[in-house]
Design a protein around this motif. Structure first.
Motif, PDB file in Angstrom:
ATOM      1  N   SER A   1       0.845  -1.198   0.000  1.00 47.43           N
ATOM      2  CA  SER A   1       0.000   0.000   0.000  1.00 47.43           C
ATOM      3  C   SER A   1       0.875   1.240   0.000  1.00 47.43           C
ATOM      4  N   TRP A   2       0.307   2.346  -0.480  1.00 47.21           N
ATOM      5  CA  TRP A   2       0.965   3.636  -0.360  1.00 47.21           C
ATOM      6  C   TRP A   2      -0.076   4.655   0.059  1.00 47.21           C
ATOM      7  N   THR A   3       0.263   5.417   1.091  1.00 52.67           N
ATOM      8  CA  THR A   3      -0.655   6.367   1.707  1.00 52.67           C
ATOM      9  C   THR A   3      -0.192   7.782   1.424  1.00 52.67           C
ATOM     10  N   GLU A   4      -1.115   8.637   1.000  1.00 49.88           N
ATOM     11  CA  GLU A   4      -0.736  10.007   0.669  1.00 49.88           C
ATOM     12  C   GLU A   4      -0.418  10.795   1.937  1.00 49.88           C
ATOM     13  N   PRO A   5       0.387  11.848   1.830  1.00 50.36           N
ATOM     14  CA  PRO A   5       0.868  12.570   3.013  1.00 50.36           C
ATOM     15  C   PRO A   5      -0.241  13.062   3.947  1.00 50.36           C
ATOM     16  N   LYS A   6      -1.319  13.619   3.411  1.00 47.79           N
ATOM     17  CA  LYS A   6      -2.341  14.193   4.296  1.00 47.79           C
ATOM     18  C   LYS A   6      -3.042  13.121   5.121  1.00 47.79           C
ATOM     19  N   SER A   7      -3.122  11.892   4.615  1.00 44.93           N
ATOM     20  CA  SER A   7      -3.786  10.825   5.366  1.00 44.93           C
ATOM     21  C   SER A   7      -2.894  10.262   6.469  1.00 44.93           C
ATOM     22  N   ALA A   8      -1.573  10.404   6.324  1.00 41.48           N
ATOM     23  CA  ALA A   8      -0.641   9.877   7.321  1.00 41.48           C
ATOM     24  C   ALA A   8      -0.065  10.966   8.206  1.00 41.48           C
ATOM     25  N   ALA A   9      -0.537  12.191   8.056  1.00 40.47           N
ATOM     26  CA  ALA A   9       0.070  13.321   8.776  1.00 40.47           C
ATOM     27  C   ALA A   9      -0.042  13.159  10.291  1.00 40.47           C
ATOM     28  N   ASP A  10       0.993  13.588  10.971  1.00 44.03           N
ATOM     29  CA  ASP A  10       1.018  13.588  12.434  1.00 44.03           C
ATOM     30  C   ASP A  10       0.305  14.851  12.908  1.00 44.03           C
ATOM     31  N   ASP A  11      -1.010  14.734  13.138  1.00 44.48           N
ATOM     32  CA  ASP A  11      -1.823  15.915  13.444  1.00 44.48           C
ATOM     33  C   ASP A  11      -1.471  16.557  14.782  1.00 44.48           C
ATOM     34  N   ALA A  12      -0.858  15.786  15.690  1.00 41.97           N
ATOM     35  CA  ALA A  12      -0.534  16.328  17.014  1.00 41.97           C
ATOM     36  C   ALA A  12       0.735  17.181  16.998  1.00 41.97           C
ATOM     37  N   ALA A  13       1.596  16.993  15.996  1.00 43.59           N
ATOM     38  CA  ALA A  13       2.899  17.651  16.000  1.00 43.59           C
ATOM     39  C   ALA A  13       2.828  19.181  16.025  1.00 43.59           C
ATOM     40  N   PRO A  14       1.952  19.818  15.205  1.00 40.58           N
ATOM     41  CA  PRO A  14       1.941  21.289  15.224  1.00 40.58           C
ATOM     42  C   PRO A  14       1.624  21.874  16.604  1.00 40.58           C
ATOM     43  N   GLY A  15       0.839  21.173  17.392  1.00 46.60           N
ATOM     44  CA  GLY A  15       0.519  21.677  18.729  1.00 46.60           C
ATOM     45  C   GLY A  15       1.661  21.531  19.712  1.00 46.60           C
ATOM     46  N   LYS A  16       2.595  20.634  19.419  1.00 47.77           N
ATOM     47  CA  LYS A  16       3.734  20.404  20.308  1.00 47.77           C
ATOM     48  C   LYS A  16       4.975  21.180  19.886  1.00 47.77           C
ATOM     49  N   CYS A  17       5.069  21.510  18.610  1.00 41.65           N
ATOM     50  CA  CYS A  17       6.275  22.152  18.074  1.00 41.65           C
ATOM     51  C   CYS A  17       6.160  23.673  18.212  1.00 41.65           C
ATOM     52  N   LYS A  18       7.127  24.261  18.865  1.00 39.17           N
ATOM     53  CA  LYS A  18       7.180  25.715  19.018  1.00 39.17           C
ATOM     54  C   LYS A  18       8.491  26.218  18.413  1.00 39.17           C
ATOM     55  N   LEU A  19       8.427  26.730  17.197  1.00 42.34           N
ATOM     56  CA  LEU A  19       9.629  27.209  16.505  1.00 42.34           C
ATOM     57  C   LEU A  19       9.981  28.606  16.999  1.00 42.34           C
ATOM     58  N   ALA A  20      11.276  28.825  17.230  1.00 36.64           N
ATOM     59  CA  ALA A  20      11.733  30.153  17.651  1.00 36.64           C
ATOM     60  C   ALA A  20      11.549  31.153  16.513  1.00 36.64           C
ATOM     61  N   PRO A  21      11.211  32.402  16.838  1.00 37.17           N
ATOM     62  CA  PRO A  21      11.138  33.431  15.778  1.00 37.17           C
ATOM     63  C   PRO A  21      12.488  33.574  15.072  1.00 37.17           C
ATOM     64  N   TYR A  22      12.432  33.977  13.803  1.00 37.94           N
ATOM     65  CA  TYR A  22      13.677  34.117  13.028  1.00 37.94           C
ATOM     66  C   TYR A  22      14.683  35.025  13.734  1.00 37.94           C
ATOM     67  N   GLU A  23      14.194  36.120  14.340  1.00 33.97           N
ATOM     68  CA  GLU A  23      15.100  37.103  14.933  1.00 33.97           C
ATOM     69  C   GLU A  23      15.825  36.567  16.169  1.00 33.97           C
ATOM     70  N   GLN A  24      15.363  35.417  16.679  1.00 33.74           N
ATOM     71  CA  GLN A  24      16.058  34.814  17.821  1.00 33.74           C
ATOM     72  C   GLN A  24      17.066  33.746  17.386  1.00 33.74           C
ATOM     73  N   VAL A  25      17.179  33.516  16.092  1.00 35.84           N
ATOM     74  CA  VAL A  25      18.138  32.519  15.579  1.00 35.84           C
ATOM     75  C   VAL A  25      19.456  33.221  15.282  1.00 35.84           C
ATOM     76  N   PRO A  26      20.567  32.796  15.909  1.00 33.08           N
ATOM     77  CA  PRO A  26      21.865  33.408  15.581  1.00 33.08           C
ATOM     78  C   PRO A  26      22.141  33.309  14.089  1.00 33.08           C
ATOM     79  N   THR A  27      22.641  34.378  13.512  1.00 34.26           N
ATOM     80  CA  THR A  27      22.920  34.394  12.074  1.00 34.26           C
ATOM     81  C   THR A  27      24.193  33.618  11.764  1.00 34.26           C
ATOM     82  N   VAL A  28      24.103  32.757  10.751  1.00 33.25           N
ATOM     83  CA  VAL A  28      25.240  31.938  10.328  1.00 33.25           C
ATOM     84  C   VAL A  28      25.444  32.134   8.832  1.00 33.25           C
ATOM     85  N   ASP A  29      26.688  32.262   8.428  1.00 34.11           N
ATOM     86  CA  ASP A  29      26.997  32.339   7.003  1.00 34.11           C
ATOM     87  C   ASP A  29      28.292  31.585   6.757  1.00 34.11           C
ATOM     88  N   SER A  30      28.424  31.046   5.580  1.00 37.33           N
ATOM     89  CA  SER A  30      29.628  30.277   5.261  1.00 37.33           C
ATOM     90  C   SER A  30      30.663  31.167   4.596  1.00 37.33           C
TER      91      SER A  30
END
Length: 414
Positions: A385-414
């Protein structure tokens, strides 16, 4: 040693002082945090093969932004403490501005903490604990594998309906095992089934006799395992020896290719994967030929899901740098957050996309079982079987994941 400036300051690579270098002459250096020993040593090196193939492809056509890609790698030993030390050394001593690789979710989380401190982008290629894109997510981290919830959603309801409602769990005693079994339990109960026991298995277990006796006595309809790496190899062999591979039914959450290669007779039950080298899809055969040409002396003759994830994550990272026209970390992060990849380009059945809220790649989830009629000695799987992404999505993850705002990420350049 490079210095670090927090907040919105800049962390430059070793070429900060090399202003005499012409633009385009400075390599972009990656730190590959791939296991070479421990529970996931074999998979870590398969991960490395896929990552290196992508790097070599870009260098063969001139690199990225006119700059060659270089890398350093070190054995993270499948332990969080070593993974943390390697990540710290890669960033502060080797001046790597991007990290790639990991199988063990505890190692991946340890690397994440270091990468987040410095603002260094981290491509988590193959760790599949739901927590990696949930409570342990990070603005700098992108998760490329399917997780325990994705595979449970693709498999559990049908198994409850068609096989039975009485389930046992067999769980590796660390973060991936715990979070994967928790996801399975939730899906079983939502489908009307019942978990009668959850057997915790220490990492590096080689004798499963006591656990298999408990399963024989309990007589569940289904055993759902969250056992990985060398542990699942040992479990598979002992289940086959005791002829327990027919009843109860077995649902093995995800099966990494290096864990089954060389032991096809022990491949029982239904299991999940994100890719298979015999998929009848555009690009697959050509990818397999290129991978084989690049890995003529490798221990495994064909690429599996682990090498595939390593390749895809690195390819999309380098493409993102090209689109951004910059090695600035926040510009690359924004490109990856908007990533969409067609099914043809992914060599999967459905289009894939990066969830900007969790930084997990949403992709086709496959279920497989042992192939009773293999076309050759590498054809171990029958994709059922193959299941499309929306049917297998981890619906609980967005409520648990708290991404830091961009301005709080130290700037890195190569």
């Amino acid at each position: 040693m490079a210095s670090v400036i927090g907040g919105t300051g800049s962390f430059f690579g070793p070429w900060k002082e090399n202003h005499a270098w012409a633009q385009g002459a400075k390599p972009i250096k990656l730190g590959l945090t791939c296991d070479a020993s421990g529970q996931y040593g074999n998979s870590g090196q398969d991960d490395f093969r896929g990552i290196k193939m992508a790097i070599d492809e870009f260098n063969a056509k001139g690199g990225v932004l006119g700059r060659q890609i270089t890398f350093i790698t070190a054995d993270t030993e499948t332990t969080p403490a070593t993974g943390s030390r390697v990540a710290e050394r890669f960033i502060t001593r080797e001046d790597c501005t991007i990290l790639i690789g990991a199988l063990h979710s505890g190692v991946a989380n340890a690397i994440t903490q270091v990468a987040s401190k410095y603002g260094v982008i981290y491509m988590n290629t193959n760790s599949s604990a739901p927590s990696e894109a949930g409570e342990n997510c990070s603005r700098v981290k992108f998760v490329w594998d399917g997780n325990g919830t994705n595979f449970s959603k693709a498999s559990v309801k049908n198994a409850v309906d068609s096989i039975g409602k009485t389930w046992m769990l067999l769980t590796n005693d660390y973060v991936w095992g715990h979070t994967t079994s928790a996801a399975t339990k939730a899906q079983v109960e939502a489908a009307g089934g019942k978990i009668v026991d959850n057997l915790l298995v220490p990492q590096n277990t080689r004798d499963f006799t006591a656990y298999l006796l408990k399963i024989q006595q309990a007589k569940p309809d289904v055993v759902a395992t969250a056992i990985g790496g060398d542990d699942i190899k040992a479990l598979r062999e002992q289940v086959a020896q005791l002829k327990l591979d027919g009843k109860p039914a077995w649902i093995n959450n995800q099966q990494d290719w290096p864990d089954v290669w060389g032991a096809p007779d022990s491949l029982f039950g239904v299991f999940g994967t994100t890719w298979y080298h015999k998929l009848q899809l555009p690009g697959v055969a050509d990818f397999v030929r290129k991978w084989q040409a690049a890995n003529k002396d490798g221990p495994i003759p064909v690429p599996g899901n682990v090498s595939y994830n390593g390749y895809m994550s690195t390819r999309e990272l380098l493409r993102a740098i090209e689109r951004a026209g910059s090695t600035n970390n926040v510009k690359i992060i924004k490109e990856l957050e908007n990533l969409k990849v067609s099914a043809t380009d992914r060599m999967q059945h459905f289009d894939a996309y990066m969830d900007p809220m969790t930084h997990q790649m949403q992709q086709t989830i496959y279920l497989a079982r042992r192939n009773a009629k293999p076309a050759d000695n590498t054809d171990l799987y029958e994709i059922i079987s193959w299941t499309e992404p929306k049917s297998a999505a981890d619906d609980a993850a967005p409520g648990k994941c708290k991404l830091a705002p961009y301005e709080q990420v130290p700037t890195v350049d190569s």
